[in-house]
Design a protein around this motif. Structure first.
Motif, PDB file in Angstrom:
ATOM      1  N   ASP A  88       0.861  -1.180   0.000  1.00  0.00           N
ATOM      2  CA  ASP A  88       0.000   0.000   0.000  1.00  0.00           C
ATOM      3  C   ASP A  88       0.903   1.237   0.000  1.00  0.00           C
ATOM      4  O   ASP A  88       2.124   1.126   0.170  1.00  0.00           O
ATOM      5  CB  ASP A  88      -0.887   0.010   1.248  1.00  0.00           C
ATOM      6  CG  ASP A  88      -1.958  -1.068   1.201  1.00  0.00           C
ATOM      7  OD1 ASP A  88      -2.487  -1.332   0.103  1.00  0.00           O
ATOM      8  OD2 ASP A  88      -2.264  -1.640   2.265  1.00  0.00           O
ATOM      9  N   ALA A  89       0.321   2.419  -0.111  1.00  0.00           N
ATOM     10  CA  ALA A  89       1.091   3.665  -0.178  1.00  0.00           C
ATOM     11  C   ALA A  89       1.958   3.880   1.063  1.00  0.00           C
ATOM     12  O   ALA A  89       3.040   4.450   0.978  1.00  0.00           O
ATOM     13  CB  ALA A  89       0.150   4.844  -0.384  1.00  0.00           C
ATOM     14  N   HIS A  90       1.516   3.413   2.225  1.00  0.00           N
ATOM     15  CA  HIS A  90       2.269   3.635   3.461  1.00  0.00           C
ATOM     16  C   HIS A  90       3.408   2.636   3.668  1.00  0.00           C
ATOM     17  O   HIS A  90       4.237   2.806   4.554  1.00  0.00           O
ATOM     18  CB  HIS A  90       1.338   3.601   4.683  1.00  0.00           C
ATOM     19  CG  HIS A  90       0.731   2.264   4.923  1.00  0.00           C
ATOM     20  ND1 HIS A  90      -0.455   1.886   4.328  1.00  0.00           N
ATOM     21  CD2 HIS A  90       1.152   1.202   5.655  1.00  0.00           C
ATOM     22  CE1 HIS A  90      -0.740   0.657   4.715  1.00  0.00           C
ATOM     23  NE2 HIS A  90       0.221   0.212   5.516  1.00  0.00           N
ATOM     24  N   ASP A  91       3.470   1.584   2.849  1.00  0.00           N
ATOM     25  CA  ASP A  91       4.510   0.561   2.992  1.00  0.00           C
ATOM     26  C   ASP A  91       5.833   1.060   2.419  1.00  0.00           C
ATOM     27  O   ASP A  91       5.898   1.459   1.263  1.00  0.00           O
ATOM     28  CB  ASP A  91       4.100  -0.731   2.274  1.00  0.00           C
ATOM     29  CG  ASP A  91       2.918  -1.408   2.915  1.00  0.00           C
ATOM     30  OD1 ASP A  91       2.818  -1.371   4.160  1.00  0.00           O
ATOM     31  OD2 ASP A  91       2.087  -1.962   2.180  1.00  0.00           O
ATOM     32  N   LEU A  92       6.870   1.026   3.250  1.00  0.00           N
ATOM     33  CA  LEU A  92       8.194   1.451   2.807  1.00  0.00           C
ATOM     34  C   LEU A  92       9.036   0.230   2.492  1.00  0.00           C
ATOM     35  O   LEU A  92       9.098  -0.699   3.289  1.00  0.00           O
ATOM     36  CB  LEU A  92       8.876   2.265   3.913  1.00  0.00           C
ATOM     37  CG  LEU A  92       8.173   3.544   4.340  1.00  0.00           C
ATOM     38  CD1 LEU A  92       8.904   4.160   5.533  1.00  0.00           C
ATOM     39  CD2 LEU A  92       8.128   4.529   3.185  1.00  0.00           C
ATOM     40  N   PRO A  93       9.731   0.224   1.335  1.00  0.00           N
ATOM     41  CA  PRO A  93      10.616  -0.906   1.046  1.00  0.00           C
ATOM     42  C   PRO A  93      11.831  -0.863   1.980  1.00  0.00           C
ATOM     43  O   PRO A  93      12.268   0.210   2.412  1.00  0.00           O
ATOM     44  CB  PRO A  93      11.023  -0.674  -0.405  1.00  0.00           C
ATOM     45  CG  PRO A  93      10.858   0.779  -0.637  1.00  0.00           C
ATOM     46  CD  PRO A  93       9.729   1.218   0.275  1.00  0.00           C
ATOM     47  N   LEU A  94      12.365  -2.006   2.299  1.00  0.00           N
ATOM     48  CA  LEU A  94      13.567  -2.078   3.125  1.00  0.00           C
ATOM     49  C   LEU A  94      14.791  -1.925   2.225  1.00  0.00           C
ATOM     50  O   LEU A  94      14.892  -2.595   1.190  1.00  0.00           O
ATOM     51  CB  LEU A  94      13.634  -3.411   3.852  1.00  0.00           C
ATOM     52  CG  LEU A  94      12.537  -3.673   4.881  1.00  0.00           C
ATOM     53  CD1 LEU A  94      12.702  -5.053   5.495  1.00  0.00           C
ATOM     54  CD2 LEU A  94      12.565  -2.623   5.969  1.00  0.00           C
ATOM     55  N   PRO A  95      15.712  -1.049   2.578  1.00  0.00           N
ATOM     56  CA  PRO A  95      16.893  -0.848   1.746  1.00  0.00           C
ATOM     57  C   PRO A  95      17.866  -2.036   1.800  1.00  0.00           C
ATOM     58  O   PRO A  95      18.616  -2.261   0.862  1.00  0.00           O
ATOM     59  CB  PRO A  95      17.543   0.408   2.311  1.00  0.00           C
ATOM     60  CG  PRO A  95      16.989   0.558   3.678  1.00  0.00           C
ATOM     61  CD  PRO A  95      15.655  -0.109   3.692  1.00  0.00           C
ATOM     62  N   HIS A  96      17.809  -2.814   2.882  1.00  0.00           N
ATOM     63  CA  HIS A  96      18.708  -3.966   3.046  1.00  0.00           C
ATOM     64  C   HIS A  96      17.937  -5.128   3.669  1.00  0.00           C
ATOM     65  O   HIS A  96      17.223  -4.934   4.647  1.00  0.00           O
ATOM     66  CB  HIS A  96      19.876  -3.630   3.973  1.00  0.00           C
ATOM     67  CG  HIS A  96      20.599  -2.382   3.621  1.00  0.00           C
ATOM     68  ND1 HIS A  96      21.473  -2.292   2.564  1.00  0.00           N
ATOM     69  CD2 HIS A  96      20.556  -1.146   4.166  1.00  0.00           C
ATOM     70  CE1 HIS A  96      21.953  -1.071   2.472  1.00  0.00           C
ATOM     71  NE2 HIS A  96      21.402  -0.356   3.441  1.00  0.00           N
ATOM     72  N   ILE A  97      18.081  -6.316   3.076  1.00  0.00           N
ATOM     73  CA  ILE A  97      17.501  -7.524   3.647  1.00  0.00           C
ATOM     74  C   ILE A  97      18.583  -8.595   3.655  1.00  0.00           C
ATOM     75  O   ILE A  97      19.200  -8.865   2.617  1.00  0.00           O
ATOM     76  CB  ILE A  97      16.273  -8.021   2.871  1.00  0.00           C
ATOM     77  CG1 ILE A  97      15.164  -6.965   2.903  1.00  0.00           C
ATOM     78  CG2 ILE A  97      15.772  -9.349   3.436  1.00  0.00           C
ATOM     79  CD1 ILE A  97      13.946  -7.295   2.066  1.00  0.00           C
ATOM     80  N   ILE A  98      18.818  -9.158   4.817  1.00  0.00           N
ATOM     81  CA  ILE A  98      19.784 -10.239   4.954  1.00  0.00           C
ATOM     82  C   ILE A  98      19.000 -11.531   5.109  1.00  0.00           C
ATOM     83  O   ILE A  98      18.108 -11.620   5.962  1.00  0.00           O
ATOM     84  CB  ILE A  98      20.680 -10.017   6.186  1.00  0.00           C
ATOM     85  CG1 ILE A  98      21.487  -8.739   6.008  1.00  0.00           C
ATOM     86  CG2 ILE A  98      21.590 -11.215   6.394  1.00  0.00           C
ATOM     87  CD1 ILE A  98      22.254  -8.321   7.244  1.00  0.00           C
ATOM     88  N   SER A  99      19.319 -12.504   4.260  1.00  0.00           N
ATOM     89  CA  SER A  99      18.642 -13.796   4.358  1.00  0.00           C
ATOM     90  C   SER A  99      19.676 -14.909   4.251  1.00  0.00           C
ATOM     91  O   SER A  99      20.750 -14.732   3.685  1.00  0.00           O
ATOM     92  CB  SER A  99      17.570 -13.944   3.277  1.00  0.00           C
ATOM     93  OG  SER A  99      18.157 -13.951   2.003  1.00  0.00           O
ATOM     94  N   ALA A 100      19.330 -16.016   4.820  1.00  0.00           N
ATOM     95  CA  ALA A 100      20.231 -17.182   4.774  1.00  0.00           C
ATOM     96  C   ALA A 100      19.420 -18.444   4.681  1.00  0.00           C
ATOM     97  O   ALA A 100      18.268 -18.489   4.980  1.00  0.00           O
ATOM     98  CB  ALA A 100      21.099 -17.221   6.022  1.00  0.00           C
TER      99      ALA A 100
END
Length: 69
Positions: free
Chosen positions: A57-69
């Motif tokens: 939605d409009a209020h959702d901000l993308p995360l600039p960094h995601i760490i996954s393993a």
């Protein structure tokens, strides 16, 4: 919030654009905009939580960094 250098954000699912699906309470959606621009925002997840597309939605901000393993 201004004194934080980094915050780790949990998530349920994420996609290649950095969109995250949270736990439904909207706590991070309200909190993240209050952080200093210098604060590093990092999502943490398992590889299995990556999906093709997370609806946003409009209020959702993308995360600039995601760490996954």
């Amino acid at each position: 919030a201004e004194a934080l250098d980094m915050i780790v954000v949990p998530l349920v699912a994420f996609d290649q654009t950095g969109a995250r699906l949270g736990y439904g309470g909207g706590c991070y959606d309200r909190y993240l905009p209050m952080l200093s621009p210098a604060c590093q925002i990092i999502g943490i997840a398992f590889d299995e939580q990556r999906v093709d597309h997370v609806p946003t939605d409009a209020h959702d901000l993308p995360l600039p960094h995601i760490i996954s393993a």
